[in-house]
Scaffold this motif. Structure first.
Motif, short mmCIF file in Angstrom:
data_model
loop_
_atom_site.label_atom_id
_atom_site.label_comp_id
_atom_site.label_asym_id
_atom_site.label_seq_id
_atom_site.Cartn_x
_atom_site.Cartn_y
_atom_site.Cartn_z
N ARG A 1 0.84 -1.21 0.00
CA ARG A 1 0.00 0.00 0.00
C ARG A 1 0.87 1.25 0.00
NH1 ARG A 1 -1.31 2.75 4.58
NH2 ARG A 1 -3.10 4.18 4.52
N GLY A 2 1.87 1.31 0.84
CA GLY A 2 2.75 2.47 0.90
C GLY A 2 3.48 2.71 -0.41
N GLY A 3 3.89 1.62 -1.05
CA GLY A 3 4.57 1.75 -2.34
C GLY A 3 3.65 2.32 -3.40
N LEU A 4 2.37 1.94 -3.37
CA LEU A 4 1.41 2.47 -4.33
C LEU A 4 1.16 3.96 -4.09
CD1 LEU A 4 -1.15 -0.48 -4.52
CD2 LEU A 4 0.38 0.29 -6.34
N ILE A 5 1.20 4.39 -2.83
CA ILE A 5 1.05 5.82 -2.55
C ILE A 5 2.24 6.59 -3.13
CG2 ILE A 5 1.07 7.55 -0.70
CD1 ILE A 5 -0.55 5.55 1.00
N VAL A 6 3.45 6.07 -2.96
CA VAL A 6 4.64 6.70 -3.55
C VAL A 6 4.48 6.80 -5.06
CG1 VAL A 6 7.12 6.45 -3.96
CG2 VAL A 6 6.17 5.98 -1.69
N ALA A 7 4.00 5.72 -5.68
CA ALA A 7 3.80 5.72 -7.14
C ALA A 7 2.82 6.81 -7.56
CB ALA A 7 3.30 4.35 -7.60
N GLY A 8 1.71 6.94 -6.83
CA GLY A 8 0.72 7.96 -7.17
C GLY A 8 1.27 9.36 -7.07
N GLY B 1 -4.18 12.14 -8.33
CA GLY B 1 -4.59 12.67 -7.03
C GLY B 1 -5.67 11.84 -6.38
N ILE B 2 -6.65 11.40 -7.17
CA ILE B 2 -7.73 10.55 -6.65
C ILE B 2 -7.17 9.23 -6.14
CG2 ILE B 2 -9.82 9.28 -7.29
CD1 ILE B 2 -10.39 11.54 -9.32
N PHE B 3 -6.25 8.66 -6.88
CA PHE B 3 -5.62 7.38 -6.52
C PHE B 3 -4.94 7.47 -5.15
CE2 PHE B 3 -1.75 4.55 -7.20
CZ PHE B 3 -2.43 3.37 -6.97
N VAL B 4 -4.15 8.52 -4.95
CA VAL B 4 -3.44 8.68 -3.68
C VAL B 4 -4.43 8.82 -2.52
CG1 VAL B 4 -1.92 10.21 -2.35
CG2 VAL B 4 -1.36 9.66 -4.73
N LEU B 5 -5.47 9.60 -2.70
CA LEU B 5 -6.45 9.80 -1.63
C LEU B 5 -7.15 8.48 -1.26
CD1 LEU B 5 -8.08 13.19 -2.69
CD2 LEU B 5 -6.50 12.79 -0.79
N LEU B 6 -7.54 7.70 -2.27
CA LEU B 6 -8.24 6.44 -2.00
C LEU B 6 -7.37 5.42 -1.28
CD1 LEU B 6 -10.26 5.94 -5.32
CD2 LEU B 6 -11.17 6.54 -3.08
N LEU B 7 -6.06 5.46 -1.55
CA LEU B 7 -5.16 4.48 -0.94
C LEU B 7 -5.07 4.62 0.57
CD1 LEU B 7 -2.28 4.37 -3.57
CD2 LEU B 7 -3.77 2.47 -2.91
#
Length: 509
Positions: free
Chosen positions: A92-99, A238-244
């Protein structure tokens, strides 16, 4: 996980699984958009960044290819670091970095002369190191200076590529680690649906910006239009990061951190308490079984992962995606028409990827890969002959769409499914990172060499743009043979049992 829950509970579990899968798969949508949006901006990039340097043909083609495909080096870096990122900050944290990388890159590459754009120049040493590597094999392209607009642009494309590399590894890993074996193949293909949806959205965005922007001024697309194409990615990013921030870490990711109680809590939301207890025990046993060295299960599993990634690129898909308008212009479609054909291509990708979600857990992985490789071999070879004979137009468009259908039914989604599931738990982070990095390196090779081959005066005088397509057809044949001989079927095998599958493979071979 066998389903022993009541219908109501099963529906709740399924609904949560699908919700989490869709959120994670948004990383694939960003991946697809950022990958394909560049196709609408290639001419603008050439005119704004490379043409003013007044280079001769060889150096110009090399620098054009490097600038357009620069994000792919970022993808390689992001993919290679994906295992480390997954280990230290979680899936999950890695996906936030990606976003976050997607968000910054989309705005910085759209306005490279701005203050935000200037951040891209921090990668100047890396950019020039990559140019040095490029110059070992192709016509020498000039080194770039800190603060130049082209340097800022390529730097931000590298940042975006790092986001793509992370998302391409971590999104399917996240989905595979929350999904039961009976649904894993279908759920992981959500990632590919998201990727091709992102590609298709980018084609629509490019088409409408070109057709309706600028009040009919043909030069507007090269002055402002290309900026909006790239900048639009910031919205879904931006939407992706918020949902994560509202999704949990995977049970396996939590177990790797020693958070057994939290892993059990997450599992109980995804399955019945009885199932959660069984799966928790399986995960714990699988993590203790070996020391986790990369070759704990032999070299074949690593080689198969790398070659699946390599062949996915060598069949030529990203030459078609990145240079779609250029390819259709070579077929005789001009102006808006060349962009419109990419929209048709994107729709075909979505339709056949949806078909793959139904077939991947019914037909199995191997049959789809072999079938798709044979379809691509026939169509690429036929397209090469069409270009060589000068017989293009509508017939060539049909052939390209059949090729896209073959890829979208097979090597597009199925390779990501297999990379997410074939590696045993204890080596998954490291092995998948290597396989994904190999995929992005070959993506870069194909993308750069296509521009060089397709623009080469000598090759075109002999083959009329057909040479590259024959190469891709030949690699498609080799891909089918490789899968038939070396790739095991993983349909229905639990992630915890995957090591047993690989222990049997050498004996079976």
């Amino acid at each position: 996980m066998s389903q022993t829950s009541t219908p109501g509970a099963a529906g709740t579990h399924t609904g949560l699984l699908v919700t989490l899968t869709i959120i994670a798969a948004l990383g694939g949508l960003l991946f697809g958009y950022d990958t394909a949006v560049i196709s609408g901006a290639t001419d603008s990039i050439k005119q704004n960044f490379v043409a003013p340097l007044n280079l001769h043909e060889g150096a110009r083609l090399s620098l054009e290819g490097f600038t357009i495909a620069g994000a792919l080096w970022g993808c390689l870096i992001g993919g290679a670091l994906g295992g480390v990122v997954a280990h230290f900050v979680g899936r999950r944290g890695g996906l936030i970095v990606a976003g976050l990388l997607f968000f910054i890159s989309s705005l910085g590459s759209a306005w490279p002369e701005s203050f935000l754009g200037g951040i891209g120049s921090v990668l100047t040493p890396l950019i020039n190191a990559l140019l040095w590597f490029l110059n070992l094999f192709f016509e020498s392209a000039p080194y770039l200076k800190f603060g130049d607009t082209i340097t800022n642009f390529i730097g931000h494309r590298l940042f975006g590529g790092m986001g793509i590399g992370l998302a391409s590894m971590l999104a399917p890993m996240y989905i595979a680690e929350i999904a039961p074996p009976s649904k894993r193949g279908a759920l992981v293909t959500y990632q590919q649906i998201a990727i091709v949806s992102g590609i298709t959205v980018s084609y629509f965005v490019n088409y409408f910006i070109k057709k309706f922007g600028g009040g009919g001024d043909p030069n507007w697309i090269h002055v402002e239009g290309w900026r909006y194409m790239l900048a639009c990615c910031s919205i879904p990013a931006g939407i992706f990061v918020l949902l994560l921030f509202f999704v949990p870490e995977t049970p396996r990711g939590l177990m790797l951190k020693g958070k057994t109680a939290k892993a059990n809590e997450v599992l109980n939301k995804l399955a019945t308490p009885e199932e959660a207890k069984i799966v928790l025990g399986e995960i714990d046993a699988s993590l203790k079984e070996s020391a986790g060295h990369l070759f704990s299960y032999g070299g074949l599993v690593i080689v198969v992962g790398i070659l699946l990634s390599t062949f996915q690129q060598l069949v030529g898909i990203n030459a078609v995606l990145y240079y779609g308008p250029q390819m259709f212009a070579n077929m005789g479609f001009q102006g808006d028409a060349s962009f419109a054909q990419t929209v048709i291509m994107g729709i075909v990708m979505v339709v056949f990827t949806l078909i793959a979600t139904v077939t991947v857990d019914k037909w199995g992985r191997k049959p789809l890969l072999i079938l798709g490789a044979l379809i691509m071999a026939v169509t690429m070879i036929a397209l090469g002959f069409m270009f060589n004979a000068g017989s293009v137009g509508l017939a060539a468009l049909v052939v390209v769409c059949v090729y896209i259908a073959g890829f979208s039914l097979s090597w597009g989604p199925v390779v990501w499914v297999m990379l997410a599931e074939i590696f045993p738990n204890k080596i998954r982070d490291k092995a998948m990172a290597i396989a994904v990095a190999a995929q992005w390196f070959m993506n870069w090779v194909v993308s750069v060499t296509f521009n060089i081959r397709d623009g080469n005066t000598a090759l075109n005088s002999s083959f009329n743009h057909g040479f590259a397509y024959w190469l891709y057809g030949g690699f498609s044949v080799l891909a089918a043979l490789f899968v038939w001989k070396f790739v095991p079927e993983s349909k229905g095998v639990t992630l915890e049992s995957m090591q047993k599958l690989w222990k049997k493979v050498p004996a079976a071979a």
